[in-house]
Design an enzyme around this catalytic site. Structure first.
Site, mmCIF file in Angstrom:
data_model
loop_
_atom_site.group_PDB
_atom_site.id
_atom_site.type_symbol
_atom_site.label_atom_id
_atom_site.label_comp_id
_atom_site.label_asym_id
_atom_site.label_seq_id
_atom_site.Cartn_x
_atom_site.Cartn_y
_atom_site.Cartn_z
ATOM 1 N N GLY A 51 0.775 -1.243 0.000
ATOM 2 C CA GLY A 51 0.000 0.000 0.000
ATOM 3 C C GLY A 51 0.801 1.285 0.000
ATOM 4 O O GLY A 51 0.365 2.290 -0.544
ATOM 5 N N GLU A 106 3.951 4.318 6.304
ATOM 6 C CA GLU A 106 2.718 3.529 6.190
ATOM 7 C C GLU A 106 1.700 4.260 5.326
ATOM 8 O O GLU A 106 1.642 5.493 5.339
ATOM 9 C CB GLU A 106 2.107 3.326 7.585
ATOM 10 C CG GLU A 106 2.373 1.957 8.188
ATOM 11 C CD GLU A 106 1.453 0.861 7.640
ATOM 12 O OE1 GLU A 106 1.096 0.906 6.457
ATOM 13 O OE2 GLU A 106 1.105 -0.033 8.433
ATOM 14 N N ASP A 107 0.907 3.492 4.615
ATOM 15 C CA ASP A 107 -0.152 4.105 3.819
ATOM 16 C C ASP A 107 -1.278 4.613 4.714
ATOM 17 O O ASP A 107 -1.662 5.770 4.666
ATOM 18 C CB ASP A 107 -0.696 3.125 2.772
ATOM 19 C CG ASP A 107 -1.065 1.755 3.350
ATOM 20 O OD1 ASP A 107 -0.894 1.536 4.561
ATOM 21 O OD2 ASP A 107 -1.540 0.906 2.571
ATOM 22 N N ASP A 110 -5.455 1.810 10.420
ATOM 23 C CA ASP A 110 -6.859 1.504 10.702
ATOM 24 C C ASP A 110 -6.961 1.062 12.159
ATOM 25 O O ASP A 110 -7.126 1.895 13.056
ATOM 26 C CB ASP A 110 -7.330 0.431 9.716
ATOM 27 C CG ASP A 110 -8.806 0.116 9.848
ATOM 28 O OD1 ASP A 110 -9.478 0.759 10.684
ATOM 29 O OD2 ASP A 110 -9.298 -0.768 9.141
ATOM 30 N N LYS A 138 -7.147 6.757 10.149
ATOM 31 C CA LYS A 138 -8.591 6.677 10.370
ATOM 32 C C LYS A 138 -8.908 7.055 11.806
ATOM 33 O O LYS A 138 -8.349 6.494 12.747
ATOM 34 C CB LYS A 138 -9.096 5.261 10.104
ATOM 35 C CG LYS A 138 -9.229 4.945 8.638
ATOM 36 C CD LYS A 138 -10.004 3.680 8.432
ATOM 37 C CE LYS A 138 -9.773 3.170 7.023
ATOM 38 N NZ LYS A 138 -10.415 1.860 6.803
ATOM 39 N N PHE A 159 -13.880 2.753 4.233
ATOM 40 C CA PHE A 159 -12.898 2.032 3.432
ATOM 41 C C PHE A 159 -12.543 2.861 2.204
ATOM 42 O O PHE A 159 -13.408 3.227 1.412
ATOM 43 C CB PHE A 159 -13.419 0.651 3.022
ATOM 44 C CG PHE A 159 -12.300 -0.267 2.646
ATOM 45 C CD1 PHE A 159 -11.560 -0.914 3.629
ATOM 46 C CD2 PHE A 159 -11.943 -0.460 1.314
ATOM 47 C CE1 PHE A 159 -10.490 -1.745 3.297
ATOM 48 C CE2 PHE A 159 -10.885 -1.289 0.976
ATOM 49 C CZ PHE A 159 -10.162 -1.933 1.966
ATOM 50 N N VAL A 160 -11.259 3.163 2.047
ATOM 51 C CA VAL A 160 -10.824 4.024 0.950
ATOM 52 C C VAL A 160 -9.863 3.287 0.018
ATOM 53 O O VAL A 160 -9.191 2.339 0.421
ATOM 54 C CB VAL A 160 -10.159 5.314 1.485
ATOM 55 C CG1 VAL A 160 -11.158 6.175 2.222
ATOM 56 C CG2 VAL A 160 -8.965 5.003 2.394
ATOM 57 N N ASP A 166 -5.750 -0.472 -1.916
ATOM 58 C CA ASP A 166 -6.547 -1.359 -2.760
ATOM 59 C C ASP A 166 -7.820 -1.847 -2.082
ATOM 60 O O ASP A 166 -7.965 -1.792 -0.860
ATOM 61 C CB ASP A 166 -5.717 -2.588 -3.143
ATOM 62 C CG ASP A 166 -5.541 -3.546 -1.957
ATOM 63 O OD1 ASP A 166 -5.124 -3.078 -0.880
ATOM 64 O OD2 ASP A 166 -5.842 -4.741 -2.109
ATOM 65 N N ARG A 172 -5.278 0.552 -6.889
ATOM 66 C CA ARG A 172 -4.047 1.145 -6.336
ATOM 67 C C ARG A 172 -3.540 2.293 -7.203
ATOM 68 O O ARG A 172 -2.886 3.205 -6.712
ATOM 69 C CB ARG A 172 -2.946 0.088 -6.225
ATOM 70 C CG ARG A 172 -3.187 -0.977 -5.156
ATOM 71 C CD ARG A 172 -1.871 -1.679 -4.841
ATOM 72 N NE ARG A 172 -2.047 -2.971 -4.195
ATOM 73 C CZ ARG A 172 -2.207 -3.155 -2.880
ATOM 74 N NH1 ARG A 172 -2.224 -2.108 -2.070
ATOM 75 N NH2 ARG A 172 -2.346 -4.356 -2.384
HETATM 76 P P1 IMP Z 1 -4.416 -1.989 10.588
HETATM 77 O O1 IMP Z 1 -3.473 -3.069 11.050
HETATM 78 O O2 IMP Z 1 -5.844 -2.300 10.944
HETATM 79 O O3 IMP Z 1 -4.016 -0.612 11.037
HETATM 80 O O4 IMP Z 1 -4.431 -2.065 9.014
HETATM 81 C C1 IMP Z 1 -3.424 -1.490 8.266
HETATM 82 C C2 IMP Z 1 -3.421 -2.003 6.840
HETATM 83 O O5 IMP Z 1 -4.719 -2.426 6.390
HETATM 84 C C3 IMP Z 1 -3.000 -0.880 5.940
HETATM 85 O O6 IMP Z 1 -1.602 -0.843 5.811
HETATM 86 C C4 IMP Z 1 -3.738 -1.198 4.661
HETATM 87 O O7 IMP Z 1 -2.956 -2.072 3.852
HETATM 88 C C5 IMP Z 1 -4.992 -1.908 5.097
HETATM 89 N N1 IMP Z 1 -6.124 -0.976 5.185
HETATM 90 C C6 IMP Z 1 -6.692 -0.460 6.298
HETATM 91 N N2 IMP Z 1 -7.710 0.366 6.000
HETATM 92 C C7 IMP Z 1 -7.781 0.389 4.643
HETATM 93 C C8 IMP Z 1 -8.651 1.091 3.714
HETATM 94 O O8 IMP Z 1 -9.554 1.868 4.060
HETATM 95 N N3 IMP Z 1 -8.415 0.857 2.400
HETATM 96 C C9 IMP Z 1 -7.444 0.015 1.947
HETATM 97 N N4 IMP Z 1 -6.607 -0.641 2.777
HETATM 98 C C10 IMP Z 1 -6.786 -0.463 4.116
HETATM 99 MG MG MG Z 2 -4.023 -3.749 1.842
#
Ligand code: IMP
Ligand code: MG
Length: 183
Positions: A51, A106-107, A110, A138, A159-160, A166, A172
């Site tokens: 990402g 990081e992208d 969440d 987020k 969700f974006v 993606d 992407r």
């Molecule tokens: P976390 O561990 O829940 O913080 O998730 C992080 C990863 O989930 C990110 O690096 C993304 O690859 C993916 N992710 C979380 N939210 C989104 C979203 O809204 N769109 C796309 N990918 C997401």
């Molecule tokens: Mg992903």
């Protein structure tokens, strides 16, 4: 030939959340800030695949100081929209980071579980410092304190896709960020 801007594809997108120019300007600001903060410390930027690849490419070009570029790939177990916090390293760094200043790129954050895991893994390697830059954060009520030093945009809990992000490996390459809708 159907292009990404065809309305066909836009049936799956709800609305543009952040346009290309706004992203570009914010990434430039983040780069200038990182350059000012790191100066001649020669940090290691660690992009989290897949990402963050576009953000990483734009961010390092906006950060005019000596720096190393590394990538890590991790897979988190869980459903498509929820991570479990159990993470496996699919691709590791190619150099030791002991004594180095590390910047995790990081992208999006969440639940924060992926980031928490990465922080734990990298800190055990005795870097001089570790900081985190996330393009999107987020805003969630239930999330505890996560040390995110640089945030591009706080966004609503939706969700974006686009700018590297993606949905099922698609979207992407959108140059902007849009809210995905399954309708
Ligand atoms: P976390 O561990 O829940 O913080 O998730 C992080 C990863 O989930 C990110 O690096 C993304 O690859 C993916 N992710 C979380 N939210 C989104 C979203 O809204 N769109 C796309 N990918 C997401
Ligand atoms: Mg992903």
């Amino acid at each position: 030939m159907a292009t990404l801007d065809d309305s066909v594809l836009h049936h799956e997108l709800d609305r543009v959340l952040i346009d290309q120019d706004t992203i570009r300007e914010r990434v430039k600001q983040l780069g200038r800030q990182l350059a000012a903060d790191y100066g001649d410390r020669h940090p290691v930027f660690v992009g989290v695949l897949t990402g963050a690849f576009i953000f990483m490419a734009d961010l390092v070009r906006a950060t005019p100081i000596p720096l190393d570029i590394e990538f890590m790939a991790v897979s988190s177990y869980g459903s498509a929209t929820h991570t479990s916090g159990v993470v496996r390293i699919l691709k590791d760094l190619e150099q030791p980071i002991e004594g180095r200043d590390v910047v995790i790129v990081e992208d999006i954050i969440d639940s924060g579980l992926t980031l928490q895991y990465l922080l734990d893994v990298l800190k055990r390697r005795n870097p001089r410092s570790v900081s985190v830059v996330a393009l999107f954060n987020k805003v969630k009520a239930e999330r505890g304190n996560l040390p995110v030093d640089y945030v591009g945009f706080d966004i609503p809990d939706e969700f974006v896709v686009g700018y590297g992000l993606d949905a099922g490996r698609r979207f992407r390459n959108l140059p902007y960020v849009a809210v995905y809708s399954k309708r």
